[in-house]
Enzyme design. Structure first.
Site, short mmCIF file in Angstrom:
data_model
loop_
_atom_site.label_atom_id
_atom_site.label_comp_id
_atom_site.label_asym_id
_atom_site.label_seq_id
_atom_site.Cartn_x
_atom_site.Cartn_y
_atom_site.Cartn_z
CD GLU A 188 -3.03 0.91 2.28
OE1 GLU A 188 -4.21 1.13 2.01
OE2 GLU A 188 -2.64 0.59 3.41
N GLY A 242 1.79 -0.36 11.07
CA GLY A 242 1.30 -1.14 12.18
C GLY A 242 0.83 -2.49 11.70
CB ALA A 243 -1.50 -4.36 10.93
CG HIS A 273 -7.60 -0.66 12.02
ND1 HIS A 273 -7.80 0.69 12.19
CD2 HIS A 273 -7.12 -0.79 10.76
CE1 HIS A 273 -7.45 1.35 11.09
NE2 HIS A 273 -7.03 0.46 10.21
CD GLU A 274 -4.83 -3.62 9.72
OE1 GLU A 274 -5.12 -3.70 8.50
OE2 GLU A 274 -4.41 -2.58 10.24
CG HIS A 312 -9.03 -2.35 6.66
ND1 HIS A 312 -9.58 -1.23 6.10
CD2 HIS A 312 -7.97 -1.91 7.40
CE1 HIS A 312 -8.90 -0.16 6.47
NE2 HIS A 312 -7.92 -0.54 7.26
CD GLU A 369 -6.71 2.66 6.38
OE1 GLU A 369 -6.91 2.34 7.58
OE2 GLU A 369 -6.09 1.93 5.59
#
Length: 858
Positions: free
Chosen positions: A135, A273-274, A307-308, A311, A330
């Protein structure tokens, strides 16, 4: 390279012309181990077959690839000359047919910057580990493609790897005849494809879910890390949070997880972070804790896992069309991280952490000259790279929290459910989400979007209290002010809380939820209330704003901040006071004094650690120079006092120990750190493990109390990748002209260091106690940064430009030098100018803060 910085206009033109049916990518990674011959980069073979359609037969376009060389290119069976069609970043495609097949055979380079296919050699055992990170646009460093989010396609990967390795990708994999072959993916964007390969330690589990219609979903779970970290890997806790998150999102999204398996890889030298690669999420391996950490660290990891996971729906299933709408994934993932953390896990203080930590990031970003609307204007990929910021993440998430208060939680979630079903495996813009929310809420979302998504800046809300002759509230109003540069006044849904001191406790006795609009809003429901000692105008943290205090409230907090019984309210008060310090409305000495008097009573470990960071920043940046030494000494004395006062073995004790190390200034401080390292002194309950040893060694190195040989012996104790990073940082921290010259040369003049070592060297280079020593590098910085930006990868260039800005040279002369560079480099890359402008703004803010602190003496 020419063409490497893809523009939005080029992407739109290509998306209108092409549709992609599928990719087959074959990678030969056997070159990752063994020796390297020649002077060039270590490379691997990448063969890509792309099947795609063209809406205008006979038209021309291009594919993306960044590689040292291309061996062969074939378009529709016709061999093309690589020397003619490949310019280093693009492959020209002429005379396209209605249906096309492109085959590209290339030699791609392994990365040492964390971009593309990163190669890491573990110093502990010599093992090689690979992983990809793309990304926003680095998959083109690994295989030929159309590198933009709206040209989705299914992928089939096959990988040849060294014997004894395991390989993972987005789909389930099988090995046969020395080749790993992976199941075809669903249609996804280039930047979320992924490959991880090496002798990783791998742990498995499974998740099962039966839905109301009787169908059952089985998801294989996996978690992996380097072998050297396996003894520290608490995979069970990672799996626990993963299962809780999958349950939560299935309950709320009504759309089964669509990507088959769910692996989570913790990888070395990771820039982020990830990353939410479907079926194979990658994380920085620092989330595997080698020593004792506080619950705030476990909460932080859980938040990132969730969080991931969010997504998988917001970003992977439904993806923004271009990076303008990056917030569509995000902001939602950031909000959902906290929402699911509180709703599904043991971390019930998630909204407190959000209010205290994530919003602090947003407030800072939203007051920089580079602030932008949440829906941003992203002209090209360099813009996109810098847009992963506090606006897109934390402000966006804060605004979504405000939206939930505005439309109601169920309307918000039902809108999300319709959005997923309507746009599954597709690409969207802002209007697609707003239309779904309008359907479910019955509200006009366009006005809300104009105020919150399409404007920049943060408003400040201040209470005005008028008391009547009877001592009760005659009128309470909320005054809204906007920044001069961004004068928009927004509608806010807020809770106004009234607090008073009773038996030593500062507690809420009245609360009203209301809509604040315009410059002044009267809260009629509070008329007649008993006079408050404290008015909190954003109680419960419903909106996104800077909270201010009236004179009575501020006076109350000066004496009773530690007595606020509600932990969220207390965190909001701390955050408001910190914003006042940054805005030069509260002298830095006052903020530090509040920390020294009340932080020891703070129950929330995450809030406490944030207070430590803010107090350090207050001394370093906002304290008047004449008082800085005294302020630093008082902070160190307070930290030492609280270290001994904290309960033995508690996480608060650990936090104070780390804070004491960072604030140590006196010979007695250094002596205690040295004694704790040698074991000649102890603090009851404090386990000085390896990570804490390095935390103690850095200030000793920075003040010349340990030498290179001592640090070498420590590395021998901890001869690991983590230990090496710590040692490099400590070496660069030493107070020597020769040390600083070497560190500067290694980072600025050479590209020999990996991304992690660049980061560690920069972290050690600039020490608060060494302002005079590093002063000559201010001039060198401005002479070097444009060259660095042109010659280095964007990730490394960002590290250098941000990390080496002379922020400790806090004078008008440094401000003038920054302005002179900006004035003479108006044609420099906009992304580079943005980074310099942001650093300039931080410096100007520091000077205003110092003037405020100095005025407190007068």
């Amino acid at each position: 390279m020419p063409g490497e910085n893809l523009s939005r206009d080029e992407a739109r033109e290509r998306a209108a012309l092409l549709s992609v049916d599928g990719y087959e990518v074959s990678l030969d990674l056997r070159s990752a181990v063994g020796g390297v011959t020649g002077d060039g980069p270590r490379t691997f073979r990448s063969v890509t077959t792309i099947r795609f359609r063209c809406n205008e037969p006979g038209a021309s376009s291009f594919a993306d690839l960044i590689a040292p060389s291309v061996t062969a290119v074939s378009l529709n069976g016709r061999d093309l000359d690589p020397g003619e069609v490949f310019d280093g970043s693009r492959i020209a495609l002429e005379d396209l047919a209605a249906d096309n097949e492109l085959v590209v055979d290339a030699q791609c380079a392994y990365s040492r910057t964390g971009e593309g296919l990163h190669r890491f050699v573990d110093p502990e055992d010599g093992e090689v580990y690979l992983y990809t990170q793309y990304e926003p646009a680095d998959s083109r460093r690994v295989f030929a493609n159309f590198e933009q989010p709206d040209l989705k396609a299914p992928y089939r990967f096959e990988v040849r790897a060294p014997q004894g390795w395991t390989v993972w990708s987005n789909g389930a994999g099988e090995q046969a005849d020395g080749v790993w072959r992976f199941a075809e993916t669903k249609p996804i964007s280039t930047y979320i494809t992924c490959v991880v390969a090496g002798p990783y330690h791998y742990v498995t589990d499974s998740y099962s879910r039966t839905f109301a219609d009787g169908t059952t979903l089985e998801i294989p779970l996996g978690a992996l890390c380097r072998k050297g970290l396996a003894p520290h890997f608490d995979a069970d806790d990672v799996f626990l949070v993963t299962k809780q998150g999958l349950d939560f999102f299935h309950d709320h999204f009504d759309y089964p997880y669509p990507f088959g398996k769910y692996d989570q890889a913790f990888v070395p030298e990771y820039n982020l972070g990830a990353m939410e690669n479907p079926g194979l999420v990658t994380f920085r391996e620092e989330f595997i804790f080698r020593g004792k950490v506080t619950q705030a660290s476990y909460e932080g990891r859980a938040n990132v896992v969730l969080h991931e996971m969010a997504h998988m729906w917001f970003g992977d299933l439904v993806t923004m069309e271009w990076w303008d709408d990056l917030w569509l994934k995000e902001s939602f993932a950031d909000f959902m991280g906290a929402f699911s953390l509180v709703g599904a896990t043991r971390f019930q203080d998630g909204w407190i952490t959000f209010a205290n930590r994530r919003k602090a990031w947003a407030y800072r970003a939203d007051q920089l000259p580079s602030t932008h609307p949440i829906t941003a204007d992203i002209r090209d990929l360099q813009d996109a790279k810098l847009n992963f910021d506090g606006i897109t993440y934390a402000k966006g998430a804060s605004v979504l929290k405000q939206l939930v208060a505005y439309v109601g939680e169920e309307a918000f979630l039902e809108g999300a459910r319709r959005y997923f079903k309507r746009h599954a495996y597709g690409n969207t813009r802002l209007g697609d989400l707003l239309s779904a929310l309008e359907e479910t809420s019955g509200r006009d979302m366009s006005a809300w979007a104009r105020s919150w998504l399409q404007t920049a800046g943060v408003d400040a809300l201040t209470p005005q209290v008028l008391l009547g002759a009877d001592g009760r509230v005659e009128e309470l109003a909320v005054v809204q002010e906007a920044a001069e540069s961004h004068p928009e006044l927004r509608p806010h849904r807020v809770a106004v809380g009234l607090y008073r001191v009773t038996d030593g406790a500062l507690e809420r006795y009245a609360r009203v939820e209301t809509d604040v609009e315009g410059a002044r809003t009267v809260v009629a429901e509070l008329a007649g209330s008993e006079a408050p000692d404290l008015v909190l105008v954003n109680d419960d943290d419903l909106t996104y704003c800077k909270t201010r205090f009236d004179a009575t409230s501020l006076a109350t907090l000066r004496e009773h901040l530690g007595a606020v019984t509600d932990p969220l309210a207390r965190a909001l008060c701390w955050s408001a006071l910190w914003n006042m310090t940054r805005d030069a409305l509260l002298p830095a000495r006052d903020f530090v004094d509040l920390v020294l008097r009340f932080a020891g009573r703070e129950s929330g470990i995450g809030v406490l650690q944030m207070l430590h960071a803010w107090a350090e920043s207050a001394v370093t940046h906002y304290t008047a120079p004449a008082r800085r030494e005294t302020a630093a000494r008082l902070l160190a004395e307070g930290a030492r006092r609280e270290l001994y006062a904290a309960p033995a073995g508690s996480e608060h004790q650990l936090a104070w120990a780390r804070f004491f190390a960072r604030t140590a200034t006196a010979e007695a401080d250094f002596a205690l750190l040295d004694e704790l390292l040698s074991g000649t002194s102890t603090v009851e309950g404090l386990d000085v493990d390896q990570e804490l040893r390095w935390a103690f060694l850095e200030p000793l190195a920075a003040h010349g109390a340990v030498d290179e040989e001592t640090l070498a012996r420590e590395l021998a104790r901890d001869d690991t990748a983590s230990g090496k990073r710590h040692q490099i940082r400590c070496l660069a921290a030493r107070p020597s002209e020769a040390v600083k010259a070497q560190a500067w040369a290694q980072v600025v003049e050479s590209d020999a260091l990996s991304n992690a070592m660049v980061e560690a060297t920069i972290a050690g280079f600039a020490q608060d106690s060494q302002r005079e020593l590093i002063a000559p590098y201010a001039e060198k910085y401005f002479a070097a940064i444009e060259r660095v930006w042109q010659e280095r990868s964007i990730q490394i260039a960002m590290h250098v430009v941000q990390g080496l800005f002379p922020s400790l040279q806090q004078s008008r002369a440094t401000l003038d030098a920054t302005d002179a560079w900006l004035d003479s480099h108006k044609e420099a890359a906009p992304a580079l100018r943005r980074l310099v402008l942001e650093s300039r703004d931080d410096l100007a803010r520091a000077l205003r803060g110092q003037a405020c602190d100095e005025a407190a003496d007068q």
